[in-house]
Design an enzyme around this catalytic site. Structure first.
Site, PDB file in Angstrom:
ATOM      1  N   ASN A   1      -5.145   2.183 -13.267  1.00 52.62           N
ATOM      2  CA  ASN A   1      -4.196   1.239 -12.683  1.00 52.62           C
ATOM      3  C   ASN A   1      -2.796   1.842 -12.780  1.00 52.62           C
ATOM      4  O   ASN A   1      -2.528   2.661 -13.661  1.00 52.62           O
ATOM      5  CB  ASN A   1      -4.235  -0.082 -13.460  1.00 52.62           C
TER       6      ASN A   1
ATOM      7  N   HIS B   1       1.242   0.659 -13.150  1.00 52.61           N
ATOM      8  CA  HIS B   1       2.032  -0.500 -13.533  1.00 52.61           C
ATOM      9  C   HIS B   1       3.507  -0.090 -13.558  1.00 52.61           C
ATOM     10  O   HIS B   1       3.849   0.948 -14.128  1.00 52.61           O
ATOM     11  CB  HIS B   1       1.581  -0.987 -14.917  1.00 52.61           C
TER      12      HIS B   1
ATOM     13  N   MET C   1      -3.961  -7.370  -6.821  1.00 54.51           N
ATOM     14  CA  MET C   1      -3.373  -8.499  -7.541  1.00 54.51           C
ATOM     15  C   MET C   1      -4.413  -9.389  -8.227  1.00 54.51           C
ATOM     16  O   MET C   1      -4.266 -10.603  -8.251  1.00 54.51           O
ATOM     17  CB  MET C   1      -2.505  -9.326  -6.591  1.00 54.51           C
ATOM     18  N   ARG C   2      -5.460  -8.770  -8.761  1.00 56.52           N
ATOM     19  CA  ARG C   2      -6.472  -9.547  -9.484  1.00 56.52           C
ATOM     20  C   ARG C   2      -6.797  -8.888 -10.809  1.00 56.52           C
ATOM     21  O   ARG C   2      -6.822  -7.657 -10.900  1.00 56.52           O
ATOM     22  CB  ARG C   2      -7.762  -9.651  -8.670  1.00 56.52           C
TER      23      ARG C   2
ATOM     24  N   GLY D   1       0.778  -1.245   0.000  1.00 56.24           N
ATOM     25  CA  GLY D   1       0.000   0.000   0.000  1.00 56.24           C
ATOM     26  C   GLY D   1       0.802   1.283   0.000  1.00 56.24           C
ATOM     27  O   GLY D   1       0.313   2.312   0.470  1.00 56.24           O
ATOM     28  N   SER D   2       2.015   1.260  -0.576  1.00 55.74           N
ATOM     29  CA  SER D   2       2.767   2.518  -0.584  1.00 55.74           C
ATOM     30  C   SER D   2       2.154   3.526  -1.563  1.00 55.74           C
ATOM     31  O   SER D   2       2.177   4.735  -1.314  1.00 55.74           O
ATOM     32  CB  SER D   2       4.244   2.277  -0.887  1.00 55.74           C
TER      33      SER D   2
ATOM     34  N   THR E   1      -9.060  -1.233 -19.158  1.00 55.97           N
ATOM     35  CA  THR E   1      -9.993  -1.801 -20.131  1.00 55.97           C
ATOM     36  C   THR E   1      -9.858  -3.323 -20.011  1.00 55.97           C
ATOM     37  O   THR E   1      -9.087  -3.807 -19.194  1.00 55.97           O
ATOM     38  CB  THR E   1      -9.627  -1.365 -21.569  1.00 55.97           C
TER      39      THR E   1
ATOM     40  N   ASP F   1      -3.295  -4.499 -18.633  1.00 54.67           N
ATOM     41  CA  ASP F   1      -2.125  -3.598 -18.749  1.00 54.67           C
ATOM     42  C   ASP F   1      -2.081  -2.930 -20.130  1.00 54.67           C
ATOM     43  O   ASP F   1      -1.009  -2.509 -20.583  1.00 54.67           O
ATOM     44  CB  ASP F   1      -0.797  -4.351 -18.501  1.00 54.67           C
TER      45      ASP F   1
HETATM   46  C1  GRF Z   1       3.524  -1.200  -7.425  1.00 59.10           C
HETATM   47  O1  GRF Z   1       4.794  -1.371  -7.966  1.00 59.10           O
HETATM   48  C2  GRF Z   1       2.488  -1.090  -8.525  1.00 59.10           C
HETATM   49  O2  GRF Z   1       2.958  -0.442  -9.656  1.00 59.10           O
HETATM   50  C3  GRF Z   1       2.176  -2.524  -8.828  1.00 59.10           C
HETATM   51  O3  GRF Z   1       2.191  -3.159  -7.571  1.00 59.10           O
HETATM   52  C4  GRF Z   1       3.047  -2.438  -6.679  1.00 59.10           C
HETATM   53  C5  GRF Z   1       2.222  -2.097  -5.484  1.00 59.10           C
HETATM   54  O4  GRF Z   1       2.978  -1.490  -4.477  1.00 59.10           O
HETATM   55  N1  GRF Z   1       0.937  -2.643  -9.554  1.00 59.10           N
HETATM   56  P1  GRF Z   1       2.265  -0.790  -3.256  1.00 59.10           P
HETATM   57  O5  GRF Z   1       1.325  -1.833  -2.639  1.00 59.10           O
HETATM   58  O6  GRF Z   1       1.518   0.400  -3.744  1.00 59.10           O
HETATM   59  O7  GRF Z   1       3.363  -0.423  -2.306  1.00 59.10           O
END
Ligand code: GRF
Length: 208
Positions: free
Chosen positions: A110, A112, A93-94, A13-14, A144, A148
């Site tokens: 999103n 990435h 992660m889904r 969750g950073s 969409t 990605d």
């Molecule tokens: C990040 O690198 C984001 O781009 C990817 O998953 C990671 C999540 O990191 N989709 P955090 O949980 O926000 O620290």
């Protein structure tokens, strides 16, 4: 009017933290209305609660990394309950499917950790290192059905150094993620993002 944002998370969750911090300090025109997670143990849930934001674990009900069926409906209903204007996936992660995407068409983003369309999927910082690229980075894009692959809102570039490890490159990219995700949310909130075909145009910014 400040935009009501939901953030969907699975872990650390950073990115969520940077969105919370910048909304609380009014650097961006947004308010995190709710945080949802498919992982009870996600540290992101604790971050949200510490900031006084409602945070819920919603059982994904399937072990496959997708959001479908009854669980998908539960997410949709909760997002509607909180009357959110924008849904931000931040380390969720889904793979989200057609139904939730249609409910929040052009209202779901999103982040990435690569310069899309290079290196889709998981472990992309390692893929970038293994490939030997000189530059890597981060991308914020609309969601969409093309995983990605949605229209790109913002990107940030970082150099790749000879002595980089997956960790050192990831942390250089992450710093940029924390900058561009809140910025993309702010642009959305100010209604400055216009989508034409597969391109996102930013009002008042000719990119020069
Ligand atoms: C990040 O690198 C984001 O781009 C990817 O998953 C990671 C999540 O990191 N989709 P955090 O949980 O926000 O620290």
């Amino acid at each position: 009017m400040s935009c009501r944002v939901a953030v969907l998370v699975s872990g650390r969750g950073s990115n969520l933290q940077s969105i919370i911090d910048k909304s609380k300090s009014r650097e961006i025109d947004a308010e995190v209305a709710v945080v949802l997670s498919d992982n009870k143990e996600a540290f992101a849930l604790a971050r949200a609660r510490k900031a006084g934001i409602e945070a819920h674990y919603i059982d994904p009900e399937v072990t496959k990394p997708v959001l479908i069926g009854n669980a998908e409906d539960n997410y949709i209903n909760t997002l509607k309950e909180y009357k959110v204007d924008l849904v931000c996936l931040a380390g969720f992660m889904r793979i989200v499917k057609e139904k939730i995407i249609a409910e929040f068409k052009w209202k779901m983003m999103n982040i990435h950790p690569s310069l899309l369309p290079s290196f889709k999927g998981l472990h992309v910082q390692k893929k970038a290192l293994d490939y030997g690229v000189r530059f890597a980075g981060a991308t914020v894009h609309f969601v969409t059905g093309d995983v990605d692959g949605g229209p790109i809102i913002l990107q940030a570039v970082v150099p790749v150094y000879q002595d980089d490890t997956e960790e050192s490159l990831s942390s250089r990219i992450l710093k940029e993620e924390h900058r561009i995700y809140p910025e993309a949310i702010d642009l959305f909130s100010k209604n400055k993002l216009k989508i034409k075909d597969n391109r996102v145009f930013i009002e008042g910014d000719d990119g020069k």
